[in-house]
Design an enzyme around this catalytic site. Sequence first.
Site, short mmCIF file in Angstrom:
data_model
loop_
_atom_site.label_atom_id
_atom_site.label_comp_id
_atom_site.label_asym_id
_atom_site.label_seq_id
_atom_site.Cartn_x
_atom_site.Cartn_y
_atom_site.Cartn_z
N LYS A 29 0.79 -1.23 0.00
CA LYS A 29 0.00 0.00 0.00
C LYS A 29 0.83 1.28 0.00
O LYS A 29 0.32 2.37 0.33
CB LYS A 29 -1.01 0.04 1.17
N HIS A 91 6.95 -7.37 -2.11
CA HIS A 91 6.77 -6.71 -0.81
C HIS A 91 7.73 -7.30 0.23
O HIS A 91 7.60 -7.02 1.41
CB HIS A 91 5.34 -6.93 -0.30
N SER A 121 -4.48 2.85 4.51
CA SER A 121 -4.69 2.26 3.19
C SER A 121 -4.74 0.73 3.28
O SER A 121 -5.57 0.07 2.65
CB SER A 121 -3.57 2.72 2.25
P1 A3P Z 1 -5.13 4.76 -0.78
O1 A3P Z 1 -5.71 3.51 -0.22
O2 A3P Z 1 -4.65 5.69 0.29
O3 A3P Z 1 -6.02 5.45 -1.74
P2 A3P Z 1 -0.26 -0.26 -3.63
O4 A3P Z 1 -0.28 -0.15 -5.09
O5 A3P Z 1 1.10 -0.35 -3.03
O6 A3P Z 1 -1.19 -1.34 -3.14
O7 A3P Z 1 -0.81 1.12 -3.04
C1 A3P Z 1 -2.17 1.49 -3.18
C2 A3P Z 1 -2.32 2.92 -2.73
O8 A3P Z 1 -1.73 3.78 -3.73
C3 A3P Z 1 -3.79 3.34 -2.61
O9 A3P Z 1 -3.82 4.35 -1.60
C4 A3P Z 1 -4.04 3.89 -4.00
O10 A3P Z 1 -5.17 4.73 -4.10
C5 A3P Z 1 -2.74 4.67 -4.20
N1 A3P Z 1 -2.49 4.99 -5.62
C6 A3P Z 1 -2.41 4.14 -6.66
N2 A3P Z 1 -2.22 4.81 -7.80
C7 A3P Z 1 -2.18 6.12 -7.48
C8 A3P Z 1 -2.02 7.34 -8.25
N3 A3P Z 1 -1.91 7.31 -9.55
N4 A3P Z 1 -2.02 8.51 -7.56
C9 A3P Z 1 -2.16 8.54 -6.21
N5 A3P Z 1 -2.32 7.42 -5.44
C10 A3P Z 1 -2.33 6.24 -6.08
#
Ligand code: A3P
Length: 277
Positions: A29, A91, A121
């Site tokens: 996340k 991860h 998140s």
């Molecule tokens: P939130 O849950 O705070 O919205 P991962 O890819 O490591 O699982 O992380 C997911 C997090 O990154 C989520 O956060 C998601 O919304 C955010 N995220 C993914 N793409 C994004 C983007 N283009 N801009 C901003 N946040 C992004």
Amino acid sequence: MVHYFTDNWEKIQNFKARPDDILIATYPKAGTTWVSYILDLLYFSKTQPDRQTSTSLNDRVPFLEITSLNQSSGTDLADSLDTSPRLIKTHLPAQLIPKSFWEQECRVVYVARNAKDNAVSYFHFDRMNYGHPEPGDWNSYLQRFIDGKMVFGSWYDHVTGWWEKKHSHPKIHYMFFEDMVEDTGREINKLCSFLGLTSTTKEKEQIRHLSQFDNMKKDDMANYSTVEVMDFKISPFMRKGKVGDWKNHFTVAQNEKFDEDYEKKMKNTTLQFRTVL
Ligand code: A3P
């Protein structure tokens, strides 16, 4: 059903990295999907223009330690890729990375996100992802996060472990989710310098545009809408993409307790997050 690395540990540890592999490493996340998306566009949008619309990001960027998000394991999928480079995400904490990545001197892009937003998140992700253990209520979840009793271990150990690794392995680019939100274009430029890419200003601007939250959220090849174990009615994968959402979740008491513990756990590291306490 998603099977985690315990099923596949030997295969993961014996994984044969290639010298041009790029490993995208994160605590869950922290922005894995975002950076994967950008790197995939930087490398392949010119040479394989159909790739982004025909193949899901999960298949373009194998997940090293996951056995089945699609039909094959992350290691099998990575083995089958003939692209140069291969983009591979993980991860795993630094000390558990298969040794061939270090032997081959692969480049690593590590993304860290401030602990509080990362915890929030992750909580919402665990709520909507049936492949994950039930998160329970927020208060007990936050306590588990503080105690490091999470699937990929302690956030504190993860971010500091990779930070320390950077000192002995020069090919690690350590970046922050908060910097990406503040100025995605600047962070794309830094990625290009690290990777030796000569994309034009116009190409980089197009990639910045495509990787904005609202655009990625609409992209079914990247927004996980095709993954059956996730229930978007509970919470979307592309949830908010903001810095500071923790303020909508932490009570004053939770925040004080968290800060006190954070100071203790992080007092011996030079790693600093700009936006947390
Ligand atoms: P939130 O849950 O705070 O919205 P991962 O890819 O490591 O699982 O992380 C997911 C997090 O990154 C989520 O956060 C998601 O919304 C955010 N995220 C993914 N793409 C994004 C983007 N283009 N801009 C901003 N946040 C992004």
